[in-house]
Design an enzyme around this catalytic site. Structure first.
Site, PDB file in Angstrom:
ATOM      1  N   GLU A 188      16.410  64.723  74.687  1.00  0.00           N
ATOM      2  CA  GLU A 188      16.375  64.748  73.282  1.00  0.00           C
ATOM      3  C   GLU A 188      15.396  63.503  73.071  1.00  0.00           C
ATOM      4  OE1 GLU A 188      19.118  63.630  69.513  1.00  0.00           O
ATOM      5  OE2 GLU A 188      20.071  63.376  71.487  1.00  0.00           O
ATOM      6  N   HIS A 237      30.037  65.121  66.940  1.00  0.00           N
ATOM      7  CA  HIS A 237      30.432  63.936  67.179  1.00  0.00           C
ATOM      8  C   HIS A 237      31.531  63.362  66.215  1.00  0.00           C
ATOM      9  CE1 HIS A 237      27.243  63.224  70.702  1.00  0.00           C
ATOM     10  NE2 HIS A 237      26.632  64.070  69.777  1.00  0.00           N
ATOM     11  N   ASP A 269      26.199  68.681  64.922  1.00  0.00           N
ATOM     12  CA  ASP A 269      25.784  67.272  65.705  1.00  0.00           C
ATOM     13  C   ASP A 269      26.456  66.136  65.061  1.00  0.00           C
ATOM     14  OD1 ASP A 269      24.738  65.652  67.649  1.00  0.00           O
ATOM     15  OD2 ASP A 269      22.520  65.788  66.956  1.00  0.00           O
ATOM     16  N   HIS A 314      23.562  66.332  76.914  1.00  0.00           N
ATOM     17  CA  HIS A 314      22.568  66.042  76.189  1.00  0.00           C
ATOM     18  C   HIS A 314      21.266  65.873  77.070  1.00  0.00           C
ATOM     19  CE1 HIS A 314      25.603  64.848  73.311  1.00  0.00           C
ATOM     20  NE2 HIS A 314      24.722  64.625  72.417  1.00  0.00           N
ATOM     21  N   GLN A 368      27.113  58.160  76.556  1.00  0.00           N
ATOM     22  CA  GLN A 368      26.035  57.941  75.389  1.00  0.00           C
ATOM     23  C   GLN A 368      25.113  56.592  76.192  1.00  0.00           C
ATOM     24  OE1 GLN A 368      25.558  58.364  71.751  1.00  0.00           O
ATOM     25  NE2 GLN A 368      23.660  58.151  72.722  1.00  0.00           N
ATOM     26  N   HIS A 398      28.918  71.721  68.926  1.00  0.00           N
ATOM     27  CA  HIS A 398      28.020  70.445  69.100  1.00  0.00           C
ATOM     28  C   HIS A 398      28.265  69.607  67.819  1.00  0.00           C
ATOM     29  CE1 HIS A 398      24.971  67.888  71.497  1.00  0.00           C
ATOM     30  NE2 HIS A 398      25.456  67.307  70.222  1.00  0.00           N
TER      31      HIS A 398
END
Length: 431
Positions: free
Chosen positions: A232, A77, A328, A229, A171, A75
């Site tokens: 969170e 980005h 992350d 996701h 997102q 995981h």
């Protein structure tokens, strides 16, 4: 039999004495004690100016250092990596402000910009012994498919040193970002490997449930897995994980489904958390915790005592759920640190989840190796027949625990039989 790569004098996990690891055709052929006969090198694997006695490019002397199967980051980005210097400061330190601050930068992305930063992130992972990566890539109406195109280009450029999976990640939400559903389809048709999701970035509970439905429908239609996701947030009323698990069960959904973050699980009261964990286990979901980021973002505005900000790692593990840990973020709007180090990720996870016993320390290692491999569905291990994807640590690192404690990156990184990174530095330099 002849071999193209030998690693001699290696400390191998769970094995007494030093060993020689022989590699051929990208896979491990044998692991033998050094007291056994040394396999013969394949002359065809040597450079033209070398003979059998000087083929140093194909022989590694581990000098007693640990050799272990490579790290996996399940995981990260990469499309956002290293953009923090271009952003206004996140004065509140919150997830919401981080998302907002990225909008302008994302609108200005170019393919070259994203590609170059993603390559930097991949190369940093590789130097630290991680050659298998799953990255989430923003797909929305702000950046369009530019982030995906940039990461696809980076993946191609780095195909010889790392394997990169791409998750199409909405997102900005799906329902509140009109047009994203179509972009997700185009992303899957353009090379994304999985469907992502972020139901918490929708306005209502009904929209969050529909967000989950859209993601599962897309995954079913395109025959791919889901890595979403989920919750969170510190909000104890968040219910996306519960809905996702129940929906997977009710649909009989048979593709792999991963829930990332799941921070709200730690905010639930114990009886409700137990019910949700039982659902997660029944649904066969895997879970990824991301302590580097969530330790900073979650619980930030709590009074004292403050919550740790990560999911209920211990209870998920006790319920048979596969848990892995991810880096992350790398110097982006969410996290001003990040060194693409899975050793650091394992150490932070061990601290946050209070993993101290020998079995727990082994678990911290597995979060970024074997368990992460289960999440990605990739072959992993240090045994004959496994891919020759492993790390050779400095001589002072003789065990997995010492690797985590010292935080020393490998001297040599081997990916599918090829040495893809090597350092002679006395001390690790993270980049």
């Amino acid at each position: 039999m002849s071999y193209c790569l030998l690693v001699q004098n290696a400390s191998v996990p769970d094995q007494q004495g030093l060993a020689t690891i022989a590699v051929s055709d990208g896979r491990i052929d044998s692991i033998a004690l050094d007291s056994d006969p040394v396999p013969e090198l394949d002359p065809n694997s040597m450079s033209s100016d070398a003979d059998e006695s000087t083929a140093t490019a194909t022989v590694i002397d581990a000098d007693g250092g640990l050799v272990a199967a490579g790290f996996i980051d399940p995981h990260v980005h990469l499309d956002k990596a290293y953009i923090a210097p271009d952003l206004p400061p996140n004065e509140s330190g919150t997830l919401a402000e981080a998302i907002s601050s990225i909008h302008n930068r994302k609108a200005d992305y170019t393919l070259e910009d994203v590609r170059d930063r993603a390559i930097r992130g991949i190369e940093a992972h590789v130097r630290n012994g991680c050659t298998r990566i799953r990255t989430h890539v923003d797909v929305d109406t702000i950046g369009g498919l530019t982030p995906l195109e940039g990461v696809l280009a980076a993946r191609e450029a780095c195909s010889g040193i790392a394997d990169v999976e791409i998750v199409a990640f909405p997102q900005e939400g799906i329902l509140q970002d009109d047009g994203t559903a179509d972009l997700l389809e185009r992303a899957l048709e353009s090379g994304a490997d999985l469907v992502g999701g972020m139901p918490d970035n929708e306005r209502t509970d009904a929209d969050r449930r529909e967000h989950v439905d859209i993601c599962l429908d897309l995954a079913d239609r395109y025959g791919v897995g889901v890595d979403m996701h989920v919750d969170e947030t510190d909000d104890p009323a968040a219910r996306s994980l519960e809905y996702l698990a129940a929906e997977v069960i009710d649909r009989g959904f048979d593709r792999p489904v991963t829930a990332g973050h799941t921070c709200a699980l730690a905010a639930y009261d114990d009886p409700h958390a137990a019910r949700v964990i039982d659902l997660v286990a029944e649904a066969g979901l895997t879970v990824i915790t991301n302590p580097p980021t969530n330790l900073l973002l979650q619980g930030r505005h709590d009074g004292h005592p403050k919550r740790r900000g990560i999911t209920r790692v211990d209870e998920l593990v006790d319920s048979g759920v596969t848990v892995a840990a991810g880096q992350d973020c790398l110097l982006d709007g969410f996290y001003p640190y990040g060194r693409a180090s899975m050793l650091e990720t394992a150490l932070l996870t061990a601290h946050a989840a209070q993993l101290t016993t020998p079995a727990e320390r082994r678990l911290a290692w597995n979060f970024v190796t074997a368990n992460a491999a289960t999440v990605l569905g990739c072959d992993h291990g240090l045994e004959p027949g496994a891919p020759a994807t492993f790390n050779v640590f400095p001589s002072e690192v003789e065990s997995r625990h010492e690797a985590i404690r010292r935080g020393r990156s490998p001297r040599w990184v081997v990916h599918e039989g090829s040495v893809v990174a090597e350092t002679e530095l006395e001390s690790t330099v993270h980049r």
